[in-house]
Write a protein that holds these residues in place. Structure first.
Motif, short mmCIF file in Angstrom:
data_model
loop_
_atom_site.label_atom_id
_atom_site.label_comp_id
_atom_site.label_asym_id
_atom_site.label_seq_id
_atom_site.Cartn_x
_atom_site.Cartn_y
_atom_site.Cartn_z
N LEU A 186 77.23 -15.46 46.77
CA LEU A 186 77.52 -14.03 46.62
C LEU A 186 76.98 -13.48 45.30
O LEU A 186 76.44 -12.36 45.26
CB LEU A 186 79.03 -13.79 46.71
N ALA A 187 77.09 -14.23 44.23
CA ALA A 187 76.68 -13.74 42.92
C ALA A 187 75.20 -13.38 42.87
O ALA A 187 74.80 -12.47 42.14
CB ALA A 187 77.01 -14.77 41.85
N ASN A 215 79.91 -7.79 39.44
CA ASN A 215 78.78 -8.59 39.91
C ASN A 215 77.93 -7.80 40.90
O ASN A 215 78.44 -7.34 41.93
CB ASN A 215 79.30 -9.86 40.57
N PRO A 216 76.63 -7.64 40.65
CA PRO A 216 75.78 -6.85 41.55
C PRO A 216 75.70 -7.44 42.95
O PRO A 216 75.57 -6.70 43.92
CB PRO A 216 74.41 -6.87 40.86
N GLY A 217 75.76 -8.78 43.06
CA GLY A 217 75.71 -9.39 44.38
C GLY A 217 76.91 -9.01 45.22
O GLY A 217 76.78 -8.68 46.40
N ALA A 218 78.09 -9.05 44.62
CA ALA A 218 79.31 -8.68 45.35
C ALA A 218 79.28 -7.22 45.75
O ALA A 218 79.64 -6.86 46.88
CB ALA A 218 80.54 -8.97 44.49
N VAL A 219 78.84 -6.35 44.84
CA VAL A 219 78.76 -4.92 45.15
C VAL A 219 77.79 -4.66 46.30
O VAL A 219 78.07 -3.88 47.22
CB VAL A 219 78.34 -4.13 43.89
N THR A 220 76.66 -5.34 46.28
CA THR A 220 75.66 -5.16 47.33
C THR A 220 76.21 -5.62 48.68
O THR A 220 75.99 -4.96 49.70
CB THR A 220 74.39 -5.95 47.00
N TRP A 221 76.94 -6.73 48.69
CA TRP A 221 77.48 -7.23 49.97
C TRP A 221 78.59 -6.33 50.48
O TRP A 221 78.68 -6.09 51.70
CB TRP A 221 77.98 -8.67 49.80
#
Length: 475
Positions: free
Chosen positions: A222-223, A270-276
């Motif tokens: 996710l990160a 975290n940008p990955g979490a926000v994107t998901w």
């Protein structure tokens, strides 16, 4: 009086709104209806039906631990559903029927007809919000309309989630045993071929498998999701979509898994979490569109003026696209991934959809249908929304003049050709430069068992732009 929990796209016991409500109201019986004619009419994939049956078998064991018997009945289509439900209610002295809402036009009509039949007989259909975070119609513009732009929809969703986060329901406590035997879940359904062992192994059934996959993604990938999600050779996506489509995991469970890894932050951290989380909201957005604009689930474009586009009748090119023989490696590898696994990487869904609808100028509905016939995660709203986005016929869709170049997409997102080599072994001996465009290699192409390109890219781009521009001029 007994309660009936009518299973549909909600094959789990944890965080199941209708199941929890039914068991709270009284002794509960579960029911699943097999409707082969309806499934065929909706272009449901054979691997999707097999996945549902396998998950039903896993669910039956989970329900047995709660002393909830599961009945299996078979009717041809949804027209026969109200009578079947009513008959079960009479047979088992059921007072209330509980369902988690579904949102296509046919699904809504089925449930409305069932509610009317039950009401005429002194029984009640209880509808519950489950497969969405927000009920359709509850997220509106200041003018009281459904949002047509995702960024605006997302902003309101973030605001509401920040002060009212939906919680996950626990597994209900076991009820007292009932003197009703559960029915066995069939291994196959007529009209739907059994997929091979490799496909089944790739998509294990059951809530434990779904939550294990979700947890592993949240903790390990996710990160970096926003960085790796566009590279099909990398394990950068969650691959949780089949479980969401079948309801083996809920959107609330997915949201909480992301929040747990992002210190509770929705749109920061975290940008990955926000994107998901944004991807979860895209799924939500398309289901809200489905309800507010029923025509999109009836074979119509959201932008109705685009129905006048001069789509080409090109059956040979359509077949080449379907079978992964277009001569463009990234398109062909993606289509072969779909045929083999029942799934396609999201970046490649956009690339292949845009290639069909713009470079080949073939009606996007042909592609939408083909995807549904082969996707294990086939979902009407998401599939339709994605196709209409790519074809520039939908809400908040890509501008008509934007076409993904399959060659540049290939070199950018599979630079060393790992994904191409996996799905196109006939090109495996080519180097990193050659494999993306084998037709360009002088004297080399003739020795490869691989088709020439079905279309000239610059010509096809000009043709698509002309078609859209002329459409605008005639309106």
């Amino acid at each position: 009086m007994n309660q009936l929990f009518w299973l549909r796209s909600d094959l789990r016991v944890a965080d199941n709104t209708a199941l929890a409500a039914a068991m709270n109201a009284g002794p509960t019986i579960a029911l699943y209806l097999i409707t082969p004619t309806q499934w065929l009419a909706h272009d449901d994939a054979a691997c999707k039906i097999d996945f549902r049956l396998r998950n039903l078998r896993a669910l039956s064991a989970r329900l047995a631990a709660l002393n909830v018997p599961m009945l299996i009945r078979c009717v041809a289509d949804w027209q026969a559903v109200p009578a079947q439900i009513l008959g079960i209610c009479h047979e088992h002295h059921v007072d209330g029927v509980h369902i988690n809402d579904e949102y296509g036009v046919n699904e809504q009509r089925r449930d409305d007809a069932t509610a009317e039949a039950l009401q005429r007989n002194g029984k009640t259909l209880h509808r519950h919000l489950d497969q969405l975070l927000f009920a359709p119609g509850s997220v509106k513009t200041l003018a009281g309309e459904c949002f047509k732009v995702f960024s605006q929809f997302r902003k309101v969703c973030y605001a509401r989630l920040s002060y009212s986060l939906p919680h996950c329901l626990p597994v209900p406590a076991a009820q007292a045993p009932m003197c009703i035997a559960s029915d066995p879940v069939p291994n196959t359904v007529d009209g739907f071929a059994l997929p091979d062992d490799a496909l089944q192994a790739y998509w294990p059934a059951g809530e434990d498998a779904a939550l294990t996959r979700l947890g592993a993604f949240a903790q390990q990938a996710l990160a970096d999701y926003q960085l790796s999600r566009d590279f099909p050779a990398e394990p950068g996506t969650s691959q949780i979509s089949p479980y969401l489509a079948a309801g083996v995991v809920s959107p609330r469970q997915c949201l909480h898994a992301a929040l747990a890894e992002n210190q509770g932050e929705l749109d920061s951290g975290n940008p990955g979490a926000v994107t998901w989380i944004n991807e979860l909201l895209w799924r939500e957005f398309y289901k809200h569109i489905l309800v507010s604009y029923p025509r999109v689930s009836m074979g119509r474009a959201f932008r109705t003026e685009t129905d006048a586009l001069p789509w080409r009748h090109a059956p040979d090119e359509l077949i080449a696209w379907q079978q992964g023989r277009t001569g463009f490696p990234i398109i062909d590898a993606a289509m072969r991934q779909l045929l083999s696994t029942g799934w396609m990487h999201n970046r490649l869904r956009m690339v292949t959809a845009m290639f069909l609808s713009k470079n080949l100028l073939i009606d996007w509905r042909e592609g939408e249908r083909w995807f549904m016939q082969h996707l294990i995660d086939g979902d009407l709203a998401a599939n339709n929304g994605g196709w209409q986005w790519s074809a520039s016929t939908g809400t908040d869709s890509v501008p008509y003049f934007r076409l993904f170049n399959p060659l540049s997409q290939s070199t950018r997102f599979d630079p060393d050709g790992r994904f191409l080599r996996h799905w196109l072994p006939e090109l495996g001996h080519l180097n990193g430069r050659e494999i993306h465009n084998p037709a360009k290699q002088n004297g080399l192409f003739a020795s490869i068992d691989y088709p020439p390109p079905v279309v000239d890219l610059p010509m096809s781009r000009a043709r698509a732009l002309t078609a859209f521009r002329q459409l605008g001029e005639t309106l």
